[in-house]
Design a protein around this motif. Sequence first.
Motif, PDB file in Angstrom:
ATOM      1  N   PHE A 215       0.830  -1.205   0.000  1.00 17.42           N
ATOM      2  CA  PHE A 215       0.000   0.000   0.000  1.00 17.42           C
ATOM      3  C   PHE A 215       0.867   1.258   0.000  1.00 17.42           C
ATOM      4  N   LEU A 216       1.959   1.220   0.754  1.00 22.09           N
ATOM      5  CA  LEU A 216       2.860   2.370   0.792  1.00 22.09           C
ATOM      6  C   LEU A 216       3.581   2.554  -0.540  1.00 22.09           C
ATOM      7  N   VAL A 217       3.769   1.455  -1.264  1.00 23.61           N
ATOM      8  CA  VAL A 217       4.359   1.569  -2.611  1.00 23.61           C
ATOM      9  C   VAL A 217       3.438   2.395  -3.506  1.00 23.61           C
ATOM     10  N   ILE A 218       2.133   2.117  -3.421  1.00 22.16           N
ATOM     11  CA  ILE A 218       1.169   2.862  -4.233  1.00 22.16           C
ATOM     12  C   ILE A 218       1.131   4.329  -3.812  1.00 22.16           C
ATOM     13  N   VAL A 219       1.134   4.569  -2.499  1.00 24.75           N
ATOM     14  CA  VAL A 219       1.110   5.948  -2.012  1.00 24.75           C
ATOM     15  C   VAL A 219       2.353   6.696  -2.468  1.00 24.75           C
ATOM     16  N   ALA A 220       3.513   6.028  -2.406  1.00 23.14           N
ATOM     17  CA  ALA A 220       4.754   6.669  -2.833  1.00 23.14           C
ATOM     18  C   ALA A 220       4.720   7.015  -4.315  1.00 23.14           C
ATOM     19  N   VAL A 265      -5.414   0.726 -10.969  1.00 26.23           N
ATOM     20  CA  VAL A 265      -5.625   0.127 -12.297  1.00 26.23           C
ATOM     21  C   VAL A 265      -4.283  -0.178 -12.956  1.00 26.23           C
ATOM     22  N   GLY A 266      -3.334   0.756 -12.843  1.00 25.10           N
ATOM     23  CA  GLY A 266      -2.000   0.528 -13.399  1.00 25.10           C
ATOM     24  C   GLY A 266      -1.312  -0.668 -12.766  1.00 25.10           C
ATOM     25  N   LEU A 267      -1.502  -0.850 -11.459  1.00 22.13           N
ATOM     26  CA  LEU A 267      -0.904  -1.990 -10.767  1.00 22.13           C
ATOM     27  C   LEU A 267      -1.527  -3.299 -11.252  1.00 22.13           C
ATOM     28  N   VAL A 349     -11.536   2.158  -3.438  1.00 16.51           N
ATOM     29  CA  VAL A 349     -11.305   1.126  -2.422  1.00 16.51           C
ATOM     30  C   VAL A 349     -11.338  -0.265  -3.057  1.00 16.51           C
ATOM     31  N   PHE A 350     -12.315  -0.505  -3.938  1.00 14.77           N
ATOM     32  CA  PHE A 350     -12.424  -1.823  -4.580  1.00 14.77           C
ATOM     33  C   PHE A 350     -11.181  -2.128  -5.426  1.00 14.77           C
ATOM     34  N   LEU A 351     -10.798  -1.180  -6.276  1.00 13.07           N
ATOM     35  CA  LEU A 351      -9.640  -1.408  -7.148  1.00 13.07           C
ATOM     36  C   LEU A 351      -8.347  -1.490  -6.349  1.00 13.07           C
ATOM     37  N   LEU A 352      -8.255  -0.710  -5.278  1.00 10.77           N
ATOM     38  CA  LEU A 352      -7.056  -0.749  -4.450  1.00 10.77           C
ATOM     39  C   LEU A 352      -6.913  -2.099  -3.756  1.00 10.77           C
ATOM     40  N   LEU A 353      -8.000  -2.602  -3.161  1.00 10.92           N
ATOM     41  CA  LEU A 353      -7.956  -3.909  -2.508  1.00 10.92           C
ATOM     42  C   LEU A 353      -7.674  -5.019  -3.506  1.00 10.92           C
ATOM     43  N   LEU A 354      -8.291  -4.912  -4.699  1.00  9.56           N
ATOM     44  CA  LEU A 354      -8.073  -5.930  -5.729  1.00  9.56           C
ATOM     45  C   LEU A 354      -6.623  -5.922  -6.211  1.00  9.56           C
ATOM     46  N   SER A 355      -6.071  -4.732  -6.417  1.00 11.42           N
ATOM     47  CA  SER A 355      -4.691  -4.638  -6.895  1.00 11.42           C
ATOM     48  C   SER A 355      -3.708  -5.125  -5.840  1.00 11.42           C
ATOM     49  N   LEU A 356      -3.974  -4.846  -4.553  1.00 15.89           N
ATOM     50  CA  LEU A 356      -3.094  -5.325  -3.484  1.00 15.89           C
ATOM     51  C   LEU A 356      -3.182  -6.845  -3.358  1.00 15.89           C
ATOM     52  N   LYS A 357      -4.374  -7.394  -3.564  1.00 20.45           N
ATOM     53  CA  LYS A 357      -4.533  -8.846  -3.496  1.00 20.45           C
ATOM     54  C   LYS A 357      -3.819  -9.537  -4.653  1.00 20.45           C
ATOM     55  N   LYS A 358      -3.882  -8.922  -5.830  1.00 15.34           N
ATOM     56  CA  LYS A 358      -3.256  -9.509  -7.013  1.00 15.34           C
ATOM     57  C   LYS A 358      -1.775  -9.206  -7.107  1.00 15.34           C
ATOM     58  N   PHE A 359      -1.275  -8.297  -6.252  1.00 14.75           N
ATOM     59  CA  PHE A 359       0.132  -7.903  -6.318  1.00 14.75           C
ATOM     60  C   PHE A 359       1.018  -9.109  -5.981  1.00 14.75           C
ATOM     61  N   LYS A 360       1.908  -9.455  -6.889  1.00 12.02           N
ATOM     62  CA  LYS A 360       2.740 -10.645  -6.721  1.00 12.02           C
ATOM     63  C   LYS A 360       3.938 -10.331  -5.827  1.00 12.02           C
TER      64      LYS A 360
END
Length: 364
Positions: A215-220, A265-267, A349-360
């Motif tokens: 999450f901090l990666v996205i914020v950064a 979305v980019g993630l 919130v939906f896309l953020l949670l989905l992207s964090l879940k799919k983040f490898k």
Amino acid sequence: MKQFKSFIKKEFHHVFRDRKTLLMLFGLPIIQIILFGFAMNNEIKNAKLLVCDYAQDEASIAITRKFEANNNFKLSKSILDYKQIEENFKQENLKLAIIFPVNFQNDLLHKNQAAIQIIADGSDPNTASTLQNYAASIIRDYQMSLTVGQTVPYSINTQVRMLYNPELKSAPTFVPGIMALVLMLICVLMTAVSIVREKEMGTMEILLVSPINPFLVIVAKAMPYFFNLAVILILSVTLLGMPIHGSLILLVLESALLIICSLSVGLLISNITNSQQAAMLIAMMGMMLPILLFTGFMFPLENMPIPLQMISNLVPSKWYFIIIKSIMLKGLGFAAVWKESLILLAMTVFLLLLSLKKFKTRLE
């Protein structure tokens, strides 16, 4: 010729056995023709109309019925208080208001002339001018019907007033749309490409073994785009004369929602691609067309078929565009845009949670 036929046969086999090639060859042209054919329509239909009738006579009622019968307009409500007009424009997303003065029919029949005021939402100059012409044409038709067989012609004068953009400048229309386009497209594209680039350069291992939270990666990654937002706002105000009538803090917070939503979305795109070219192609092809068609700053969404209007509700830039226009042009606060803000927040919130879940978190 036999060799030529065999090559043709080979190419057809190659196209029809590869789903990606089949999609590019047939799918994209079909989708683009359908979307552009239905979405790129400059004719305006079902524009919300408000009628303020102080006269309540036969003439004003007859003209109102003509507006109701015309498919370019959709009567939203009728009121009897002029002071409520601007408030209704802010709350009901109205496009046009017609005001009949007291003694409208009496002035028309005895003085042979009367006046009607037309108030339009000037935040979209092209739409406002088009609707003004539609309204003037309807009024002119009624005027012509009265003059049949009359020696003295009747005259109905229209007084036009443009709300929010009296000078009909183009900047108030395009700046909010460009903000939505640039912020979302650039954020999606740069996030997807930057993460894939780290995969290609082998620096993803360092990112994965670091103790930092995804999450901090996205914020950064979101921080540089606030500078981009500042540049857009400064140029819009100083060079284009774009007003900011509402709260600047609310504007920045709403922009932060769109930026984080776009980064998510980019993630997601970076998770399904392994090359920068593929990430760039998916980001550009997958985002450019929906943003241009379904945001609402180029083509009126009211003109589109119901299925396309439903699809437009899934595009975050549509809601951001509505919010930014309300804040910058109309000077509205959070109370007027809370519904759109809630929708944009839910998407984020939906896309953020989905992207964090799919983040490898592990390399393949």
